[in-house]
Enzyme design. Structure first.
Site, PDB file in Angstrom:
ATOM      1  N   SER A 261       1.096  -1.213   0.156  1.00  0.00           N
ATOM      2  CA  SER A 261      -0.067   0.039   0.006  1.00  0.00           C
ATOM      3  C   SER A 261       0.761   1.222   0.112  1.00  0.00           C
ATOM      4  O   SER A 261       2.224   1.199   0.210  1.00  0.00           O
ATOM      5  CB  SER A 261      -1.073  -0.134   1.219  1.00  0.00           C
ATOM      6  N   ASP A 262       0.253   2.401  -0.339  1.00  0.00           N
ATOM      7  CA  ASP A 262       1.034   3.699  -0.127  1.00  0.00           C
ATOM      8  C   ASP A 262       1.080   3.736   1.273  1.00  0.00           C
ATOM      9  O   ASP A 262       0.114   3.271   1.878  1.00  0.00           O
ATOM     10  CB  ASP A 262       0.557   4.929  -0.703  1.00  0.00           C
ATOM     11  N   TRP A 263       1.701   4.536   2.087  1.00  0.00           N
ATOM     12  CA  TRP A 263       1.761   4.942   3.446  1.00  0.00           C
ATOM     13  C   TRP A 263       0.615   5.375   4.063  1.00  0.00           C
ATOM     14  O   TRP A 263       0.007   6.479   3.708  1.00  0.00           O
ATOM     15  CB  TRP A 263       2.860   5.613   3.637  1.00  0.00           C
ATOM     16  N   GLY A 264      -0.084   4.464   4.737  1.00  0.00           N
ATOM     17  CA  GLY A 264      -1.446   4.828   5.300  1.00  0.00           C
ATOM     18  C   GLY A 264      -2.557   4.786   4.288  1.00  0.00           C
ATOM     19  O   GLY A 264      -3.602   5.319   4.585  1.00  0.00           O
ATOM     20  N   GLY A 265      -1.996   3.893   3.120  1.00  0.00           N
ATOM     21  CA  GLY A 265      -3.418   4.142   2.201  1.00  0.00           C
ATOM     22  C   GLY A 265      -4.071   2.766   2.183  1.00  0.00           C
ATOM     23  O   GLY A 265      -4.765   2.271   1.356  1.00  0.00           O
TER      24      GLY A 265
END
Ligand code: BGC
Length: 719
Positions: A261-265
């Site tokens: 995932s993208d960071w916190g996504g």
């Protein structure tokens, strides 16, 4: 003398009937038997632990089985400084500086995949030396919005150019034993609202414009990792999007590596797990793919095979790169060789936009007093704004570069001219608004300096605080009152040269009108200042070409003309495939500077276009050849471009599409024969009915030119 120059077929770059390349990178499934045996020894708890980060930039291995954790680093234009394990705070080390490589749009302006490869090797070597396993780059989303905050980090507005550079970059990184992670998959084309926006796009546009660089990353460069984007597509977050992750990426393209995932996504447990996300990153506490996933497997909501598949994908990556056991985080890794790569890219990226009466290159025999004006003459661009930057081991500013190269041959005096400032309250993640009121004291000082100098060089543009992840620019105008500065300087000194230091399209109407010479430089890395000085002084003949259109007005560009940006919850890509020059060409709108445009200190003439046949079958490759001559007095490099236009087609097509290009070096008076090829399979379109690529037979016009609007020769063929 005519020498021959042959460009090999661009191996199926647009995803139309690709086959896996042989021997360019390790086959990710080579270790599958060993991996299956390891998985059979793991407990469910151990498996789940591997599926989420245990710090901002690490995800766990299994100590008991001798599997080290994975260490990640940003990318894409320099290895990021070391951060605290569980926060974005810098560790403030003095030993983690790196080479600042030219950012994505600079690389794209070189139109040189070999330089993308070199950049990749430099990044790979520095990542490796710092003990990193996965580089979070390249970033390859199409630049749909001219004001997009990450345009500087991305490449271009064209899928073919993006694909070529993406493949080069990834091969470079992975050839150095580090996994590349291509990002952000997919359709993350705006920063404002990126964490909420739902992109609505038709399948054909998605396949032909927004996915090709990712597809090439998988099919041609054998990329090891893919990062899912923050936004939604067609109602589903990219990190839990079955169509994107399972159907297209994993099943369709046969991707065998891992999706992070993208960071916190990440937004869910069961949906994300089932729909294709393998590793959740950026959520250090309460990860969706942590405890809740364990519970979901136990409750029978997520099958064990799904978990095993994720672990297998992570281990494939783990075993395809060499693990580093000792900690090497505190290493200075930037080398003189990497500085040379940065210089090479910068020197091929600079675009000459205007040069009245050959004011450039500056003749130091005649010019003795040089006024250097503008904050960007001394502004460092390695970091700034929100998101990944580089703690550059060094960064030569434009002023330093000029002083280095001019030495004692002329006097150089500097005036700041304008001060970068933002309107309060706008510095967060909304759209940023610069303060455009010019400081009258700085202005007066600069005007007086220009008045008393032989030439004035204004280093204008944006900076990394204005062009930033997380927010788009409010408009295209040169910020901080620079138009007024340029006007006033040009009024007192007609020999005014404007150098734009920026990563994206700008409103250059005034700068173009008032300057005598205009250059586009970029966020051009550690050696940017030396490269631009060499271009100004003629040690380097400029050969960069714009990787995106500069519109006359922002409202001329498709997303603004159709009012589909920024969108609130939905961004409907109503322009379809008419992105960038495809829109301007099809709608007959004249841009200020077109895609592919760039002048040189010499001139080139094109002649004798020929094809090897008149009619082609679907499995054949069109060979187009012609002669290119340097008709001027200096050695120079030209990027020749091949576009296609369909005649009387039933299917709707953009008026022009780039299908190949190459860079040719010519001595004064020299002629070379150039051959460009296009496999007919690359002329196919995505047919939504059959959900596959289809060829439309008919007449096609091949166009050879020096930019998307400067077409020098055409030839019709039939397919
Ligand atoms: C960016 C990614 C980056 C990640 C880790 C995110 O905000 O979108 O491109 O790799 O942070 O720094």
């Amino acid at each position: 003398m005519i020498t021959s120059f042959f460009i090999f077929p661009p191996d199926n770059i647009l995803g139309q009937g690709r086959s896996q390349p042989k021997g360019i990178s390790k086959d990710l499934s080579l270790n599958d038997a060993k991996i299956d045996s390891i998985i059979s020894k793991m407990t469910l708890e151990e498996k789940i632990v591997m599926l989420h980060g245990n710090g901002m930039f690490t995800s766990p291995g299994i100590e008991r089985l001798g599997i080290p954790e994975l260490k990640y680093t940003d990318g894409p234009f320099g290895i990021r400084e070391e951060l605290e394990k569980n926060s974005w705070n810098s560790l403030k080390l003095t030993t983690d500086s790196a080479t600042f490589f030219p950012t994505g749009s600079a690389l794209a302006a070189t139109w040189n995949p070999e330089l993308a490869y070199l950049l990749g090797t430099g990044m790979g070597e520095e990542a490796r030396a710092r003990g990193k396993d996965i580089l979070l780059g390249p970033a390859v989303n199409i630049t749909r919005i001219p004001t997009g905050g990450r345009t500087f980090e991305y490449l271009s507005e064209d899928p073919f150019l993006n694909s070529k550079l993406t493949v080069g970059y990834i091969k470079g990184v992975q050839d150095r034993g580090v996994a590349a992670c291509v990002k952000h998959f997919a359709l993350n084309n705006q920063e404002s609202n990126r964490g909420r926006v739902n992109v609505i796009v038709d399948d054909r546009t998605m396949r032909e414009i927004y996915l090709p660089a990712f597809e090439a990353a998988v099919m041609e460069a054998n990329v090891y990792a893919v990062m899912a984007a923050y936004n939604k597509v067609d109602g589903s977050w990219c990190s839990e999007n079955d169509i994107l992750l399972n159907q297209i990426l994993k099943k369709g393209w046969g991707f065998k590596g891992m999706v992070m995932s993208d960071w916190g996504g990440t937004h869910s447990t069961v949906k994300a797990a089932i729909n294709g996300l393998d590793v959740e990153m950026g959520s250090t506490r309460n990860a969706f793919l942590g405890r809740p996933l364990l519970d979901s497997v136990k409750a029978g909501l997520v099958p064990l095979e799904v978990i095993n598949d994720k672990v297998k994908r992570i281990l494939r990556v783990r075993f395809s790169i060499e693990p580093i056991t000792e900690s090497r985080a505190e290493r200075v890794v930037s080398t003189p060789e990497h500085g040379k790569i940065a210089y090479k890219i910068a020197s091929q990226s600079i675009v000459l936009l205007k040069n009245i009466d050959n004011l450039l290159p500056v003749d130091l025999g005649k010019i003795k007093k040089i006024a250097v004006i503008g904050d960007n003459a001394t502004h460092k661009q390695a970091s700034g704004g929100f998101g990944a930057g580089v703690k550059a081991r060094y960064e030569i500013t434009p002023l330093e570069g000029l002083k280095n190269k001019v030495g004692s041959l002329a006097s150089i005096r500097f005036a700041q001219g304008y001060k970068p400032a933002f309107i309060q309250g706008q510095q967060g993640r909304g759209r940023r608004s610069p303060n455009n009121r010019i400081d009258s004291i700085l202005l007066t000082e600069a005007v007086s300096l220009a008045q008393n100098s032989d030439i004035a060089i204004i280093y204008a543009g944006t900076n990394r605080d204005y062009e930033t992840e997380g927010s788009d620019r409010s408009d295209l105008k040169l910020p901080f009152g620079q138009d007024e500065l340029i006007r006033r300087i040009a009024t007192v000194n007609p020999r005014t040269i404007v150098v734009l230091v920026a990563g994206s399209p700008q409103d250059l109407n005034e700068a173009f009108q008032f300057s005598s010479a205009l250059l586009m430089s970029w966020f051009n890395g550690s050696e940017g200042g030396n490269a631009i000085a060499d271009v100004l002084l003629g040690n380097i003949n400029p050969s960069g070409k714009l990787p995106f259109t500069f519109p006359v007005s922002l409202n001329d560009s498709p997303a603004f003309a159709l009012a589909t940006y920024p969108g609130d919850n939905n961004a409907s890509y109503k322009e379809g495939s008419l992105v960038g020059y495809r829109w301007f060409e099809t709608k007959n709108i004249k841009p200020l500077f077109s895609f592919g445009f760039g002048l040189s200190y010499t001139q080139f003439s094109y002649s004798g276009i020929k094809t090897d046949k008149e009619k082609y079958r679907s499995d054949e490759t069109i060979q187009i050849s012609f002669e290119l001559k340097n008709t001027g007095k200096r050695e120079g490099e030209e990027v020749v471009q091949l576009y296609v236009h369909r005649i009387n087609s039933k299917v709707e097509w953009p008026a022009k599409e780039l299908k190949n290009f190459c860079r040719i070096t010519l001595k004064p008076g020299e002629t070379k024969k150039v051959t460009l090829s296009v496999p007919v399979s690359q002329l196919r379109y995505w047919d939504v009915k059959s959900n596959d690529w289809q060829l439309e037979n008919g007449e096609i016009q091949l166009m050879i030119g020096s930019s998307s609007t400067d077409i020098r020769m055409t030839k019709n063929i039939e397919i």
